[in-house]
Write an enzyme that holds these catalytic residues in place. Structure first.
Site, PDB file in Angstrom:
ATOM      1  N   PRO A   1       0.630  -1.213  -0.129  1.00 23.98           N
ATOM      2  CA  PRO A   1       0.061   0.238   0.452  1.00 23.98           C
ATOM      3  C   PRO A   1       0.975   1.068  -0.456  1.00 23.98           C
ATOM      4  O   PRO A   1       2.095   1.309   1.086  1.00 23.98           O
ATOM      5  CB  PRO A   1      -1.146   0.182   1.268  1.00 23.98           C
ATOM      6  CG  PRO A   1      -0.710  -1.685   1.802  1.00 23.98           C
ATOM      7  CD  PRO A   1       0.514  -2.637   0.956  1.00 23.98           C
TER       8      PRO A   1
ATOM      9  N   GLN B   1       1.996   4.966   0.241  1.00 22.10           N
ATOM     10  CA  GLN B   1       2.097   5.999   1.682  1.00 22.10           C
ATOM     11  C   GLN B   1       1.247   5.317   3.190  1.00 22.10           C
ATOM     12  O   GLN B   1       0.886   5.641   4.022  1.00 22.10           O
ATOM     13  CB  GLN B   1       0.931   6.966   1.250  1.00 22.10           C
ATOM     14  CG  GLN B   1       2.252   8.540   0.359  1.00 22.10           C
ATOM     15  CD  GLN B   1       0.843   9.084  -0.245  1.00 22.10           C
ATOM     16  OE1 GLN B   1       0.324   9.546   0.129  1.00 22.10           O
ATOM     17  NE2 GLN B   1       1.325  10.112  -1.040  1.00 22.10           N
TER      18      GLN B   1
ATOM     19  N   GLY C   1       7.566   0.664   1.073  1.00 21.25           N
ATOM     20  CA  GLY C   1       6.816   0.731  -0.589  1.00 21.25           C
ATOM     21  C   GLY C   1       8.401   0.555  -1.729  1.00 21.25           C
ATOM     22  O   GLY C   1       8.445  -0.418  -2.622  1.00 21.25           O
ATOM     23  N   SER C   2       8.715   2.467  -1.776  1.00 21.45           N
ATOM     24  CA  SER C   2      10.039   2.340  -2.001  1.00 21.45           C
ATOM     25  C   SER C   2      10.704   1.812  -2.310  1.00 21.45           C
ATOM     26  O   SER C   2      11.756   1.339  -3.456  1.00 21.45           O
ATOM     27  CB  SER C   2       9.999   4.258  -2.321  1.00 21.45           C
ATOM     28  OG  SER C   2       8.563   4.682  -2.724  1.00 21.45           O
TER      29      SER C   2
ATOM     30  N   ASP D   1      14.805   0.492   7.638  1.00 14.43           N
ATOM     31  CA  ASP D   1      14.189  -0.325   6.195  1.00 14.43           C
ATOM     32  C   ASP D   1      15.072  -1.494   5.123  1.00 14.43           C
ATOM     33  O   ASP D   1      14.683  -2.400   4.917  1.00 14.43           O
ATOM     34  CB  ASP D   1      13.345   0.836   5.274  1.00 14.43           C
ATOM     35  CG  ASP D   1      12.104   1.929   6.275  1.00 14.43           C
ATOM     36  OD1 ASP D   1      12.450   1.703   7.614  1.00 14.43           O
ATOM     37  OD2 ASP D   1      11.803   2.621   5.696  1.00 14.43           O
TER      38      ASP D   1
END
Length: 361
Positions: free
Chosen positions: A122, A124, A129-130, A175
């Site tokens: 999902p 934001q 995710g990036s 991350d």
């Protein structure tokens, strides 16, 4: 029927990186702190690489859309999805990877490729995710050029972060470490390690140490990209309040590592709540956002521990009182209009050789 090496090369490579949940310590990773994070199998990004006559970065048919039925629909799309898809991420990691190899005398074969990607993480939602796209792409490049053994596992998160810095993305290493390693990882980013080694100390842990955890997120998540802005400047300016609170946040990851090893989930719940409370003190409600705060408060009203998975958009929750509390949490989330699901932790993605190398170092 077995696939020959030549046929495999023609078909290409496919590599995956999973969404990340920051369990404890975030956002202290940006400030020389510690973190305890894990990846989840529910959401991931996949990058595919195949040999081709020219080097091509292939736009995604949805995330890199440039054709719209009308001007209002273009504007609506930009308001909900933003301006950027994954093409820029793939281009940035190609540049960073190439420059790293040149600077470190790592020779690369003169062959071209096509890169494409897909993701169900999902947007934001504070699930990284990036960087998952960048991580999966780096994994493809390592194997296509057969240089995985020449670039240390510990240094790969730095390459991913450098690619994102190329694009002006402000973030820390947490991350990227979680996604390079996969599974559950304890991380120490103290300046002593970063200055001496060029990276932190990263310790893969047994995912079975984790209790049942739940992911809560909103259908219309907030933008997590602004959350570090004012706090980081205050930290750079030597603000004692921010510096002391960041040290407290880092200590939570250290204490949480110990609690996990002892499977003391009551203590883990306390630490998770404290992590969010410290973040709220530092950033303030206007930065955190009312929807994000509401997700945390919905969980807490039924006695569950809760905190952001990253910098907003999703929450990780722990129900120390068992099944009845889980049911109350589900009902509360559904009533508030939030999505809730039990987390399925992704396994480590390191090869046996990479794990052996880490254990030996």
């Amino acid at each position: 029927m077995a696939v020959t090496a030549e046929a495999a090369a023609e078909i290409g490579l496919e590599r995956r990186a999973y969404a990340r949940v920051g369990l404890l310590g975030n956002p202290s990773d940006v400030y020389g702190g510690r973190a305890l994070s894990f990846t989840i199998a529910d959401f991931s990004a996949t990058v595919r690489l195949r040999p081709s006559p020219e080097l091509l970065i292939q736009p995604h048919p949805h995330h890199d859309l440039v054709a719209f039925p009308s001007l209002p629909q273009l504007v609506s799309r930009l308001q909900s999805e933003g301006y950027y898809g994954g093409v820029r991420l793939l281009m940035a990691i190609c540049k960073v990877f190439y420059n790293h190899c040149i600077q470190n005398n790592i020779s690369l074969k003169a062959e071209n490729f096509t890169l494409s990607y897909d993701t169900n993480i999902p947007r934001q939602a504070g699930l990284s995710g990036s960087s998952a796209i960048v991580c999966a792409a780096l994994s493809c490049l390592l194997d296509f050029y057969d240089v995985r053994h020449l670039i240390k596992v510990e240094m790969r998160p730095n390459l991913i972060l450098n690619a994102e810095k190329e694009l002006g993305i402000v973030a820390g290493l947490q991350d990227r470490v979680a996604q390079v390693y996969g599974g559950l990882v304890y991380m120490d980013f103290s300046q002593e390690h970063m200055g001496k080694l060029g990276h932190g100390i990263y310790m893969p842990l047994d995912v079975n140490l984790l209790p049942p955890l739940y992911l809560i997120y909103a259908e219309n998540p907030s933008d997590s990209g602004k959350v570090h802005s004012t706090v980081r400047q205050r930290w750079l300016d030597g603000d004692e309040f921010i510096i002391s609170r960041m040290k407290e946040v880092a200590q939570l990851a250290f204490d949480g590592h110990k609690a996990l090893l002892q499977k003391d989930y009551t203590e883990l719940a306390r630490l998770m709540n404290k992590n969010f409370d410290l973040r709220r003190e530092m950033f303030g409600d206007d930065v955190l956002g009312s929807v994000n705060i509401k997700m945390v408060e919905v969980a807490r009203r039924v006695g569950a521990a809760s905190k952001f998975t990253g910098s907003g958009g999703a929450v990780v929750a722990l129900c120390p009182d068992g099944d009845s509390q889980v049911e109350h949490l589900r009902e509360a989330c559904q009533e508030a209009g939030f999505v809730i699901q039990q987390v399925k932790v992704a396994p480590s993605v390191l090869t046996d050789a990479e794990l052996s190398s880490l254990l030996a170092s």
